[in-house]
Design an enzyme around this catalytic site. Structure first.
Site, short mmCIF file in Angstrom:
data_model
loop_
_atom_site.label_atom_id
_atom_site.label_comp_id
_atom_site.label_asym_id
_atom_site.label_seq_id
_atom_site.Cartn_x
_atom_site.Cartn_y
_atom_site.Cartn_z
N GLU A 124 0.81 -1.23 0.00
CA GLU A 124 0.00 0.00 0.00
C GLU A 124 0.84 1.27 0.00
O GLU A 124 1.13 1.83 1.05
CB GLU A 124 -0.89 0.01 1.25
CG GLU A 124 -1.57 -1.32 1.49
CD GLU A 124 -3.06 -1.16 1.78
OE1 GLU A 124 -3.55 -0.02 1.76
OE2 GLU A 124 -3.70 -2.18 2.01
N TYR A 179 -6.12 4.25 -11.33
CA TYR A 179 -6.19 2.78 -11.40
C TYR A 179 -5.70 2.31 -12.77
O TYR A 179 -5.88 3.00 -13.78
CB TYR A 179 -7.64 2.31 -11.19
CG TYR A 179 -8.09 2.44 -9.74
CD1 TYR A 179 -7.55 1.62 -8.76
CD2 TYR A 179 -9.05 3.38 -9.39
CE1 TYR A 179 -7.96 1.74 -7.43
CE2 TYR A 179 -9.47 3.50 -8.07
CZ TYR A 179 -8.92 2.68 -7.09
OH TYR A 179 -9.32 2.81 -5.80
P1 ADP Z 1 -8.15 1.14 -2.85
O1 ADP Z 1 -8.62 0.41 -1.64
O2 ADP Z 1 -8.82 0.72 -4.11
O3 ADP Z 1 -6.66 1.12 -2.96
P2 ADP Z 1 -7.94 3.81 -1.79
O4 ADP Z 1 -8.99 4.49 -1.00
O5 ADP Z 1 -6.71 3.34 -1.07
O6 ADP Z 1 -8.60 2.65 -2.59
O7 ADP Z 1 -7.52 4.82 -2.93
C1 ADP Z 1 -6.44 4.51 -3.74
C2 ADP Z 1 -6.54 5.12 -5.12
O8 ADP Z 1 -6.58 6.55 -5.03
C3 ADP Z 1 -5.27 4.82 -5.91
O9 ADP Z 1 -5.41 3.58 -6.60
C4 ADP Z 1 -5.20 6.00 -6.85
O10 ADP Z 1 -5.89 5.73 -8.04
C5 ADP Z 1 -5.87 7.15 -6.11
N1 ADP Z 1 -4.97 8.14 -5.49
C6 ADP Z 1 -5.18 9.48 -5.52
N2 ADP Z 1 -4.21 10.15 -4.86
C7 ADP Z 1 -3.35 9.22 -4.39
C8 ADP Z 1 -2.13 9.31 -3.64
N3 ADP Z 1 -1.63 10.49 -3.26
N4 ADP Z 1 -1.50 8.15 -3.33
C9 ADP Z 1 -2.00 6.97 -3.71
N5 ADP Z 1 -3.14 6.81 -4.43
C10 ADP Z 1 -3.82 7.93 -4.77
N1 RBF Z 2 -2.17 -0.43 9.00
C1 RBF Z 2 -2.05 -1.00 10.23
O1 RBF Z 2 -2.93 -1.77 10.63
N2 RBF Z 2 -1.00 -0.75 11.04
C2 RBF Z 2 0.00 0.10 10.68
O2 RBF Z 2 0.95 0.29 11.45
C3 RBF Z 2 -0.09 0.75 9.40
N3 RBF Z 2 0.87 1.61 9.00
C4 RBF Z 2 0.76 2.23 7.78
C5 RBF Z 2 1.73 3.13 7.37
C6 RBF Z 2 1.64 3.78 6.14
C7 RBF Z 2 2.70 4.74 5.74
C8 RBF Z 2 0.53 3.52 5.29
C9 RBF Z 2 0.39 4.20 3.97
C10 RBF Z 2 -0.45 2.61 5.69
C11 RBF Z 2 -0.35 1.95 6.92
N4 RBF Z 2 -1.33 1.05 7.36
C12 RBF Z 2 -1.22 0.44 8.59
C13 RBF Z 2 -2.24 0.50 6.36
C14 RBF Z 2 -3.61 1.06 6.35
O3 RBF Z 2 -4.34 0.38 7.34
C15 RBF Z 2 -4.12 0.71 4.96
O4 RBF Z 2 -3.46 1.45 4.01
C16 RBF Z 2 -5.61 0.92 4.89
O5 RBF Z 2 -6.25 -0.03 5.68
C17 RBF Z 2 -6.12 0.81 3.46
O6 RBF Z 2 -6.27 -0.50 3.08
MG MG Z 3 -5.44 1.47 -1.22
#
Ligand code: ADP
Ligand code: RBF
Ligand code: MG
Length: 274
Positions: free
Chosen positions: A201, A213
């Site tokens: 992620e 996407y």
């Molecule tokens: P998903 O669960 O589908 O990953 P998110 O809520 O995590 O959904 O949103 C991720 C999507 O948002 C990415 O796939 C991308 O298309 C878009 N997006 C927009 N800004 C950002 C960013 N700064 N970093 C990452 N993804 C971003």
């Molecule tokens: N999820 C956790 O459960 N524990 C964490 O310590 C944690 N650290 C994260 C740190 C970063 C920099 C990012 C981008 C995400 C982290 N997440 C963590 C994940 C987060 O829960 C996840 O991106 C969302 O649940 C979206 O699927």
């Molecule tokens: Mg995501």
């Protein structure tokens, strides 16, 4: 520093001979054929302490096996467990501390000198590379946390992912048609949500005005920040991720890390890393 293993002495020596400098790193090596009983008996550790000329009570054991933790405690030593399998930490409760990987070992917690390779809250690593099209995640990042993460498929990356423990990492992200951005990411099971699947992620540290996407995303990962953790509330998880962002943003300006911004892997549009 001693190496104390349930393997036979000859096996240990043959095994570590493949790793440059390891033999010289240990002043004592004890195999189970050199004592009466192997782990979980304390004999191996007591023999190691004796040869080191140390008291058991001022020795620290670092163990990946449950029987080794039992042996270390039976020897009257402090024990840090690094379970070899994920989601097995409950079996290691006899240890004084359970950590996710050796990246999280803090010698200063045990009265030892700290490691000197940490820089401004980050641990540099040789760069590693992952890439592919941005896939749909669980739809939680933006909605629940206000933190979008451009998920990559873990398919095809089992080798890279098994070489690198779960945790929070940072580096540079290249999007085929848009540019190169700072990036902070989590890799693992997101303990707060207790996901069944390991996910990758990356949060790109830039404001985009649309989703991307299916676009090709290439990552150069240059360092480690912390293990994934559970949190008492969503607010504390979010606050911690914002702290990670600040750590990454600052660190990536250091020459040590900023030089990878120009890595060709971030610019070309092949579909797979190495
Ligand atoms: P998903 O669960 O589908 O990953 P998110 O809520 O995590 O959904 O949103 C991720 C999507 O948002 C990415 O796939 C991308 O298309 C878009 N997006 C927009 N800004 C950002 C960013 N700064 N970093 C990452 N993804 C971003
Ligand atoms: N999820 C956790 O459960 N524990 C964490 O310590 C944690 N650290 C994260 C740190 C970063 C920099 C990012 C981008 C995400 C982290 N997440 C963590 C994940 C987060 O829960 C996840 O991106 C969302 O649940 C979206 O699927
Ligand atoms: Mg995501």
């Amino acid at each position: 520093m001693a190496l104390a293993s349930n393997s036979h002495r000859a096996t240990i020596e043959s095994k570590i001979s493949y790793q440059h400098g390891w033999n010289e790193s240990f002043s004592v090596i004890v195999g189970s054929d050199e004592v009466r009983t192997g782990k979980p008996s304390p004999d191996i550790f007591l023999e190691a302490a004796k040869r080191l000329n140390m008291e058991p009570s001022s020795s620290l054991v670092i163990e990946d096996s449950v029987i080794g933790v039992v042996a270390g405690k039976a020897a009257g030593m402090e024990v840090v467990a690094v379970p070899s399998l994920p989601k097995q930490t409950h079996r290691y409760t006899a240890a004084d501390e359970v950590i996710n990987s050796l990246l999280d070992l803090r010698p200063e917690k045990w009265g030892l000198p700290p490691f000197q390779d940490w820089i401004e809250g980050t641990l540099p690593s040789e760069p590693w590379y992952i890439g592919g099209p941005v896939v749909k995640g669980l739809g939680r990042g933006s909605k629940v946390l206000g933190i979008p993460t451009a998920n990559l498929s873990t398919e095809g990356y089992s080798d890279v992912l098994s070489e690198h423990p779960s945790g929070v990492y940072f580096g540079w992200a290249g999007l085929s048609t848009r540019g190169v951005y700072k990036m902070v990411m989590s890799i693992g099971w997101n303990p707060y949500f207790d996901n069944a699947e390991k996910t990758i992620e990356p949060w790109l540290l830039h404001e985009f005005d649309e989703d991307f996407y299916d676009e090709e995303l290439h990552l150069v990962i240059v360092g480690y920040i912390r293990p994934e953790a559970n949190f008492p509330s969503l607010e504390t998880l979010i606050a911690k991720i914002h702290e990670d962002r600040k750590v990454a943003e600052r660190a990536l300006d250091l020459p040590l890390y900023s030089k990878y911004r120009d890595d060709p892997y971030l610019k070309i549009t092949s579909s797979k890393g190495q």
